[in-house]
Design a protein around this motif. Structure first.
Motif, mmCIF file in Angstrom:
data_model
loop_
_atom_site.group_PDB
_atom_site.id
_atom_site.type_symbol
_atom_site.label_atom_id
_atom_site.label_comp_id
_atom_site.label_asym_id
_atom_site.label_seq_id
_atom_site.Cartn_x
_atom_site.Cartn_y
_atom_site.Cartn_z
ATOM 1 N N SER A 81 0.816 -1.222 0.000
ATOM 2 C CA SER A 81 0.000 0.000 0.000
ATOM 3 C C SER A 81 0.845 1.265 0.000
ATOM 4 N N GLY A 82 2.132 1.140 0.338
ATOM 5 C CA GLY A 82 2.989 2.317 0.460
ATOM 6 C C GLY A 82 2.701 3.152 1.686
ATOM 7 N N GLN A 83 1.946 2.598 2.651
ATOM 8 C CA GLN A 83 1.512 3.383 3.807
ATOM 9 C C GLN A 83 2.400 3.218 5.036
ATOM 10 N N ILE A 84 3.348 2.298 5.002
ATOM 11 C CA ILE A 84 4.204 2.152 6.185
ATOM 12 C C ILE A 84 5.065 3.399 6.360
ATOM 13 N N GLY A 85 5.010 3.956 7.531
ATOM 14 C CA GLY A 85 5.715 5.197 7.840
ATOM 15 C C GLY A 85 4.890 6.441 7.604
ATOM 16 N N ARG A 86 3.817 6.323 6.804
ATOM 17 C CA ARG A 86 2.942 7.474 6.548
ATOM 18 C C ARG A 86 1.975 7.649 7.722
ATOM 19 N N ASN A 87 1.169 8.728 7.653
ATOM 20 C CA ASN A 87 0.116 8.978 8.645
ATOM 21 C C ASN A 87 0.663 9.099 10.067
ATOM 22 N N LEU A 88 1.892 9.551 10.191
ATOM 23 C CA LEU A 88 2.507 9.719 11.510
ATOM 24 C C LEU A 88 1.838 10.864 12.253
ATOM 25 N N MET A 89 1.377 10.566 13.460
ATOM 26 C CA MET A 89 0.707 11.574 14.287
ATOM 27 C C MET A 89 1.219 11.501 15.719
ATOM 28 N N ASP A 90 1.184 12.632 16.399
ATOM 29 C CA ASP A 90 1.438 12.715 17.840
ATOM 30 C C ASP A 90 0.326 13.569 18.426
ATOM 31 N N SER A 91 0.171 13.549 19.734
ATOM 32 C CA SER A 91 -0.769 14.478 20.363
ATOM 33 C C SER A 91 -0.205 15.889 20.320
ATOM 34 N N THR A 92 -1.096 16.871 20.203
ATOM 35 C CA THR A 92 -0.659 18.251 20.382
ATOM 36 C C THR A 92 -0.442 18.504 21.869
ATOM 37 N N GLY A 93 0.405 19.462 22.165
ATOM 38 C CA GLY A 93 0.658 19.825 23.553
ATOM 39 C C GLY A 93 0.934 21.300 23.688
ATOM 40 N N ALA A 94 0.440 21.899 24.740
ATOM 41 C CA ALA A 94 0.732 23.300 25.066
ATOM 42 C C ALA A 94 0.434 23.493 26.548
ATOM 43 N N LYS A 103 6.828 20.305 20.363
ATOM 44 C CA LYS A 103 7.388 19.673 19.175
ATOM 45 C C LYS A 103 6.704 18.335 18.893
ATOM 46 N N GLY A 104 6.761 17.925 17.638
ATOM 47 C CA GLY A 104 6.294 16.589 17.298
ATOM 48 C C GLY A 104 7.071 15.550 18.077
ATOM 49 N N GLY A 105 6.369 14.551 18.613
ATOM 50 C CA GLY A 105 7.012 13.514 19.398
ATOM 51 C C GLY A 105 7.192 13.838 20.856
ATOM 52 N N GLN A 106 7.031 15.096 21.234
ATOM 53 C CA GLN A 106 7.329 15.500 22.606
ATOM 54 C C GLN A 106 6.313 14.947 23.599
ATOM 55 N N ILE A 107 5.090 14.676 23.156
ATOM 56 C CA ILE A 107 4.092 14.103 24.049
ATOM 57 C C ILE A 107 4.220 12.578 24.104
ATOM 58 N N ILE A 108 5.023 11.996 23.207
ATOM 59 C CA ILE A 108 5.309 10.551 23.202
ATOM 60 C C ILE A 108 4.043 9.750 22.933
#
Length: 559
Positions: free
Chosen positions: A313-326, A485-490
């Motif tokens: 499908s070519g989708q591995i690694g795509r659709n990467l999401m993290d939670s927003t944080g502030a 930052k992206g990834g900062q909320i883990i």
């Protein structure tokens, strides 16, 4: 080398891997578990009752210990020796690796909120992202089973963003703190309702674990097993069946396939000796974390899988999401010099603010889709290197001000849903390898206007509530600067997305890859969206459900 002593090989020992192993072994399936990090025994190693004053830097974080010297993650973090990752130009992304038995469950926040019917069918509601290939009702009973096994405290509230558990499932919640009751009153003036946080902390003893003592930070790990981590619950329970074998310091290099493209096992590096080891396996489950499982699959290329294993499908690694944080907080004058008493509780917020604007979004009144929640930081906490307050002078004057201001600060931590976008994904950097010669992950990241608008709304709402409590908040920060930052909320998810169409998803609803019927993914990589709630409860719930399905397939001879 051949190994016939197990029926399923599980990569990873955190929420997904340990739950899959527990469910399989409980049903009589023999499991071998590989963990890239070291062995870890929280019952022997946790400095539960040490004080911040006993720790280097008074317990505060630094570049070597992100969350302080006493954090349970002893060898991991956003930067791990010998294991680099890279970023594309103009990208800032932080990738957390735990690298210890139990993975991130040793130090996570333990917030355990169910996804709702809104969360599973987001695309149907607003046209963004992707729907999950099942509905809330298909998984509700599995949430009940997971909450019962894990031990989640909280209360049914009837709130539309918090689906109720079955009667008797939730353990009793701790009482709300005075500061949280003050927030509840201030939020109520804005028509916003607070609710008891659901948290994976025992308030009643269960199986081999004791109830919480309300005496020490959960982030250190928990030697009595009250704060959930797989190293004091699922892994020892699975071992007790006699069906689980665990190998630590085993860095998986790739999933092996035969000439037809069928999965036949894995190869891993023994990190202690440097030896390369090959294992044959009838079934492989990847649960190494969303980005690590995707890295393994992308590195498992062959003639039959030229773009990476199970990646037609070519989708591995795509659709990467993290939670927003502030974050936004302020000094509350009404709390100055209040009487001292023990407000420890289970160390995190007892009340929080669930998302309350589903109706407003349905009416098109907001300039962003999906939602967020507020976690509340307040109360009398053990002082560390930093004490909130505006201190002038020195000596007795500063001490008196510190005592007066102690417990008078309230902070709001926003955690929100991110939508997938074409700018956020991971791939393999062919020019960089780790210590063991394995090509590393490369990240590409950019927040969209949806997330920026969401954070703006959150900061404005937090300011209103703080102002209602008498705080002087001042000018708000620019949301593009305030968003973490992206990834900062883990909470990274989505890199091996599930679906009902093999052309645009990697797995089916059971975590079974479309391209390889004996390869499964059971971590957050399969998430079709990233609701604003902590993802660990849903990782475990899906792993239990999908491992049960797999066990039935094995017993029926279909696998």
């Amino acid at each position: 080398m051949a190994n016939t002593d197990f029926q399923v090989l599980v990569v990873g020992s955190g929420a997904g891997g340990a739950m899959a192993a527990y469910e399989l072994t409980r049903q009589g399936i023999k499991v071998l578990m590989l963990e890239a990090g070291r062995d870890y025994n929280p019952r022997a190693e946790t400095p539960m009752f040490n004080r911040n004053a006993d720790a280097p830097l008074l317990g505060s974080g630094n570049k070597d210990k992100d969350f302080g010297f006493y954090d349970a993650t002893v060898d991991g973090g956003w930067s791990v020796p010998d294991e680099p990752y890279t970023m594309d130009e103009n990208t800032e992304f932080m990738w957390w690796r735990a690298r210890m038995l139990g993975g991130r469950t040793n130090h996570w926040g333990r917030f355990s909120l169910r996804f709702s019917e809104h969360d599973f069918k987001g695309k149907t509601r607003d046209g963004h992202g992707a729907d999950w290939p099942f509905e809330y009702q298909d998984i509700a009973s599995w949430y009940d089973k997971t909450e019962t096994l894990v031990g989640v405290c909280g209360a049914n509230t009837g709130h539309e963003d918090m689906p109720d558990s079955a009667p008797g499932v939730l353990q009793p919640p701790p009482k709300a703190r005075v500061t949280e009751l003050l927030v509840a009153a201030a939020a109520g003036k804005e028509g916003i309702r607070m609710a008891p946080m659901h948290r994976a902390v025992l308030t009643r003893a269960q199986d081999i674990r004791q109830k919480c003592l309300y005496a020490t930070s959960c982030g250190r790990g928990c030697s009595i097993g009250a704060a959930f981590q797989t190293t004091t619950s699922l892994i020892p329970l699975a071992k007790a069946t006699g069906n689980l074998t665990v190998i630590t310091d085993a860095m998986v290099r790739e999933v092996r396939t035969d000439d037809t493209g069928k999965v036949i096992g894995v190869s891993y590096v023994n990190k202690s000796s440097g030896e390369n080891v090959e294992l044959d396996a009838p079934v492989v489950i990847l649960a190494a974390s969303a980005c690590e499982s995707a890295r393994i699959m992308l590195n498992s290329r062959s003639d039959k899988h030229p773009a990476g294993l199970a990646n037609s499908s070519g989708q591995i690694g795509r659709n990467l999401m993290d939670s927003t944080g502030a974050n936004l907080g302020a000094y509350i004058p009404a709390l100055r010099n209040r009487p001292r008493y023990n407000e420890d509780g289970h160390t995190s917020n007892h009340l929080f603010i669930p998302w309350w604007e589903h109706d407003a979004q349905a009416k098109g009144e907001l300039d962003f889709p999906r939602g967020y929640h507020f976690e509340i930081g307040s109360g009398f906490r053990e002082p560390g290197a930093w004490v909130a307050g505006d201190f002038q002078g020195y000596g007795v004057e500063v001490k008196e001000e510190a005592r007066a201001a102690y417990g008078s600060y309230i902070g709001f931590a926003l955690r929100g849903e991110m939508l997938p976008n074409d700018d956020c994904y991971m791939d393999i950097d062919e020019t960089v390898t780790d210590k063991w010669g394995i090509p590393v992950a490369r990240f590409h990241w950019k927040w969209s206007e949806n997330e920026i608008n969401q954070v703006r709304h959150g900061l404005e709402t937090a300011k209103k509530i703080l102002t209602n409590m008498g705080a002087e908040v001042g000018a708000l920060p620019d949301p593009e600067e305030a968003i973490l930052k992206g990834g900062q909320i883990i909470h990274e998810v989505g890199t091996t997305r599930m679906g009902d169409d093999p052309t645009n998803s990697v797995t089916n609803q059971w975590g079974q890859t479309w391209d390889c019927d004996n390869l499964f993914v059971m971590d957050a990589g399969v998430f079709a969206s990233n609701p604003h709630k902590n993802c660990t409860l849903t990782i475990m719930t899906l792993a239990m459900r999908n491992a049960d399905w797999l066990a039935k397939q094995i017993k029926q001879g279909a696998m």
